[in-house]
Scaffold this active site. Structure first.
Site, mmCIF file in Angstrom:
data_model
loop_
_atom_site.group_PDB
_atom_site.id
_atom_site.type_symbol
_atom_site.label_atom_id
_atom_site.label_comp_id
_atom_site.label_asym_id
_atom_site.label_seq_id
_atom_site.Cartn_x
_atom_site.Cartn_y
_atom_site.Cartn_z
ATOM 1 N N MET A 154 0.842 -1.203 0.000
ATOM 2 C CA MET A 154 0.000 0.000 0.000
ATOM 3 C C MET A 154 0.873 1.247 0.000
ATOM 4 S SD MET A 154 -3.163 0.907 -0.101
ATOM 5 C CE MET A 154 -4.702 0.751 0.804
ATOM 6 N N GLY A 155 1.580 1.474 -1.094
ATOM 7 C CA GLY A 155 2.388 2.690 -1.241
ATOM 8 C C GLY A 155 1.617 3.695 -2.079
ATOM 9 N N ARG A 156 2.360 4.498 -2.856
ATOM 10 C CA ARG A 156 1.721 5.525 -3.680
ATOM 11 C C ARG A 156 0.717 4.918 -4.660
ATOM 12 N NH1 ARG A 156 7.392 7.664 -3.325
ATOM 13 N NH2 ARG A 156 7.771 5.714 -4.424
ATOM 14 N N ILE A 157 1.169 3.930 -5.453
ATOM 15 C CA ILE A 157 0.284 3.367 -6.482
ATOM 16 C C ILE A 157 -0.812 2.515 -5.837
ATOM 17 C CG2 ILE A 157 0.164 1.868 -8.538
ATOM 18 C CD1 ILE A 157 3.108 2.820 -9.112
ATOM 19 N N THR A 235 0.957 -5.150 -11.755
ATOM 20 C CA THR A 235 1.525 -4.029 -12.514
ATOM 21 C C THR A 235 2.800 -3.535 -11.835
ATOM 22 O OG1 THR A 235 0.179 -2.407 -11.312
ATOM 23 C CG2 THR A 235 -0.736 -3.237 -13.383
ATOM 24 N N ARG A 237 6.327 -5.591 -10.616
ATOM 25 C CA ARG A 237 7.468 -6.174 -11.321
ATOM 26 C C ARG A 237 7.227 -7.672 -11.452
ATOM 27 N NH1 ARG A 237 8.589 -1.858 -12.747
ATOM 28 N NH2 ARG A 237 10.510 -0.664 -12.538
ATOM 29 N N GLU A 266 11.238 -10.153 -18.954
ATOM 30 C CA GLU A 266 10.829 -9.292 -20.071
ATOM 31 C C GLU A 266 11.971 -9.126 -21.067
ATOM 32 O OE1 GLU A 266 9.214 -5.602 -18.594
ATOM 33 O OE2 GLU A 266 7.871 -6.652 -17.220
ATOM 34 N N HIS A 284 4.034 -4.100 -20.439
ATOM 35 C CA HIS A 284 4.664 -3.126 -19.514
ATOM 36 C C HIS A 284 4.389 -1.675 -19.936
ATOM 37 C CE1 HIS A 284 8.108 -2.641 -16.368
ATOM 38 N NE2 HIS A 284 7.200 -1.688 -16.264
HETATM 39 P P1 NAP Z 1 6.009 2.911 -3.077
HETATM 40 O O1 NAP Z 1 5.214 4.150 -2.859
HETATM 41 O O2 NAP Z 1 7.376 2.816 -2.550
HETATM 42 O O3 NAP Z 1 5.117 1.690 -2.537
HETATM 43 C C1 NAP Z 1 5.627 0.414 -2.300
HETATM 44 C C2 NAP Z 1 4.814 -0.221 -1.180
HETATM 45 O O4 NAP Z 1 5.284 -1.561 -0.989
HETATM 46 C C3 NAP Z 1 4.953 0.473 0.180
HETATM 47 O O5 NAP Z 1 3.685 0.546 0.763
HETATM 48 C C4 NAP Z 1 5.828 -0.470 0.987
HETATM 49 O O6 NAP Z 1 5.525 -0.476 2.369
HETATM 50 C C5 NAP Z 1 5.429 -1.780 0.401
HETATM 51 N N1 NAP Z 1 6.420 -2.851 0.594
HETATM 52 C C6 NAP Z 1 7.731 -2.842 0.306
HETATM 53 N N2 NAP Z 1 8.273 -4.028 0.594
HETATM 54 C C7 NAP Z 1 7.273 -4.788 1.091
HETATM 55 C C8 NAP Z 1 7.200 -6.104 1.572
HETATM 56 N N3 NAP Z 1 8.283 -6.880 1.622
HETATM 57 N N4 NAP Z 1 5.975 -6.566 1.987
HETATM 58 C C9 NAP Z 1 4.880 -5.791 1.937
HETATM 59 N N5 NAP Z 1 4.906 -4.516 1.479
HETATM 60 C C10 NAP Z 1 6.086 -4.042 1.079
HETATM 61 O O7 NAP Z 1 6.131 2.624 -4.638
HETATM 62 P P2 NAP Z 1 5.124 3.023 -5.813
HETATM 63 O O8 NAP Z 1 5.481 4.356 -6.350
HETATM 64 O O9 NAP Z 1 3.738 2.774 -5.385
HETATM 65 O O10 NAP Z 1 5.580 1.939 -6.916
HETATM 66 C C11 NAP Z 1 5.478 0.548 -6.640
HETATM 67 C C12 NAP Z 1 6.143 -0.263 -7.713
HETATM 68 O O11 NAP Z 1 5.356 -0.259 -8.892
HETATM 69 C C13 NAP Z 1 7.504 0.267 -8.192
HETATM 70 O O12 NAP Z 1 8.557 -0.177 -7.366
HETATM 71 C C14 NAP Z 1 7.613 -0.298 -9.593
HETATM 72 O O13 NAP Z 1 8.332 -1.526 -9.568
HETATM 73 C C15 NAP Z 1 6.182 -0.574 -9.999
HETATM 74 N N6 NAP Z 1 5.727 0.265 -11.153
HETATM 75 C C16 NAP Z 1 5.362 -0.346 -12.305
HETATM 76 C C17 NAP Z 1 4.890 0.416 -13.347
HETATM 77 C C18 NAP Z 1 4.479 -0.206 -14.649
HETATM 78 O O14 NAP Z 1 4.749 0.357 -15.687
HETATM 79 N N7 NAP Z 1 3.802 -1.335 -14.647
HETATM 80 C C19 NAP Z 1 4.806 1.813 -13.233
HETATM 81 C C20 NAP Z 1 5.195 2.392 -12.040
HETATM 82 C C21 NAP Z 1 5.662 1.614 -10.997
HETATM 83 P P3 NAP Z 1 5.758 0.827 3.310
HETATM 84 O O15 NAP Z 1 4.757 1.842 2.835
HETATM 85 O O16 NAP Z 1 5.434 0.349 4.667
HETATM 86 O O17 NAP Z 1 7.173 1.239 3.087
HETATM 87 C C1 GLV Z 2 7.892 1.476 -14.308
HETATM 88 O O1 GLV Z 2 7.758 0.278 -14.365
HETATM 89 C C2 GLV Z 2 8.503 2.191 -13.219
HETATM 90 O O2 GLV Z 2 9.008 1.562 -12.273
HETATM 91 O O3 GLV Z 2 8.502 3.424 -13.301
#
Ligand code: NAP
Ligand code: GLV
Ligand code: GLV
Length: 328
Positions: A154-157, A235, A237, A266, A284
């Protein structure tokens, strides 16, 4: 003389224009991913590197140029970079969080709706001229509205997906490393152990970063904990999910379906996945809109420029490097 930067792939023009205000910019002119050897050759003599999630940036690349001052990743995820090696060498690593949050959450919801309501199957049927006419039992999916959504990470996305889910009247469960009392209140979300989330959710959506801890977080055991009527959405990794186990689960009806934007190796995908009608497969494209890719490019540029100008970058992955500098 201007500092120099190597950009491993052509980016939206506003990003290149911003970089050019500060740097002598060299861009990979080809529309393909470079090999590590090619990146090493181009990093030599540069002050900065702007790279993509498809570039592996390890110690060997970082050692190619002893005066490399910053590695700016054009992505929020930075599992492609050996951050520990960069930190050891005092090199700041930056990423592009925030600007892609809503766009990626939109795509996550597109996958939820597409897989549950069989949107892609239906489209294929129409194009093939195979629509037999409306039928009471024809192409039935499952409701999204009012169901339970489990957000793994439960982070930003994850939170942006949860906000959308609230509009769909969904019950929201989540896992994260730390509690999120503000989201519990705002969204009526409930933080639960992963096992509870898997057992109770109708949709399980992955939003954790790829780390050693999250590699294969969802494997055969976890898929078997899910309901037979549930869907897995990824969505984040690819390697967070054991893709071979997922193909078996989809084939054997262990879960109802999957919506995927990311894959373990990928651009390849697990043999058998493409033949499964209960999987919706995207290449992706989570952040792939004109607006968001431009914003990511400008942010990646601002990150690199800040470091070169001696300012703390807006999004620093390894703040230890900065603290150490200030301490000197
Ligand atoms: P973020 O804000 O850092 O959110 C990550 C969340 O994961 C946080 O809530 C974190 O907990 C939690 N977390 C980390 N390790 C964990 C674990 N071992 N067990 C349970 N929860 C855990 O990141 P975001 O900006 O939302 O992005 C998330 C991911 O989406 C990126 O790292 C990227 O790989 C992927 N992404 C993919 C695309 C695409 O094109 N498909 C686009 C953008 C991003 P805490 O809040 O407690 O720290
Ligand atoms: C896309 O997958 C990103 O991590 O920005
Ligand atoms: C935030 O990304 C920071 O550490 O500067």
């Amino acid at each position: 003389m201007k500092p120099t930067i190597y950009v491993t792939r052509r980016l939206p023009q506003p990003a290149l224009d911003r970089l050019a205000e500060v740097f002598d910019v060299e861009v990979n002119p080809e529309d393909r991913v470079l090999t590590k050897e090619e990146i090493i050759a181009h990093v030599r003599g540069k002050d900065a590197l702007l790279c993509l999630l498809t570039d592996t940036i390890d110690a060997e690349v970082l050692d190619a140029e002893p005066s490399l001052k910053v590695v700016s990743n054009y992505a929020v995820g930075y599992n492609n970079i050996d951050v520990a090696a960069a930190t050891e060498r005092g090199i700041p690593v930056t990423n592009t969080p925030g600007v892609l949050t809503e766009t990626t959450a939109d795509l996550t919801f597109a996958l939820i709706l597409a897989v549950a309501r069989r949107v892609v199957e239906g489209d294929r049927i129409m194009r093939a001229g195979e629509f037999p006419g409306w039928g009471p039992m024809y192409l039935l999916g499952h409701d999204v509205y009012g169901k339970t959504l489990g957000i793994v990470g439960m982070g930003r996305i994850g939170a942006a997906v949860a906000r959308r889910a609230k509009g769909f009247g969904m019950r929201i469960l989540y896992t994260s490393r730390s509690p999120k009392p503000e989201l519990d209140v705002a969204l009526g979300a409930e933080r639960v152990p992963l096992e509870t989330l898997l057992k109770e959710s109708d949709f399980v959506s992955i939003h954790v970063p790829l780390t050693e801890e999250t590699h294969h977080l969802i494997g055969e055991r976890e898929l078997r904990l899910m309901k037979r009527t549930a869907y897995l959405i990824n969505t984040a990794r690819g390697p967070v999910v054991d893709e071979a186990a997922l193909v078996r689960a989809l084939r054997e009806g262990v879960i109802a379906g999957a919506g995927l934007d990311v894959y373990e190796r990928e651009p390849a995908m697990e043999p058998g996945l493409a033949e499964l009608p209960n999987a919706v497969l995207l290449p992706h494209v989570g952040s792939a809109t004109v607006e968001t890719r431009t914003a990511m490019g400008v942010l990646a540029a601002e990150n690199a420029i800040a470091v070169i100008q001696g300012r703390r970058p807006p999004h620093l992955v390894n703040p230890e490097v900065w603290e150490r500098r200030r301490g000197r």
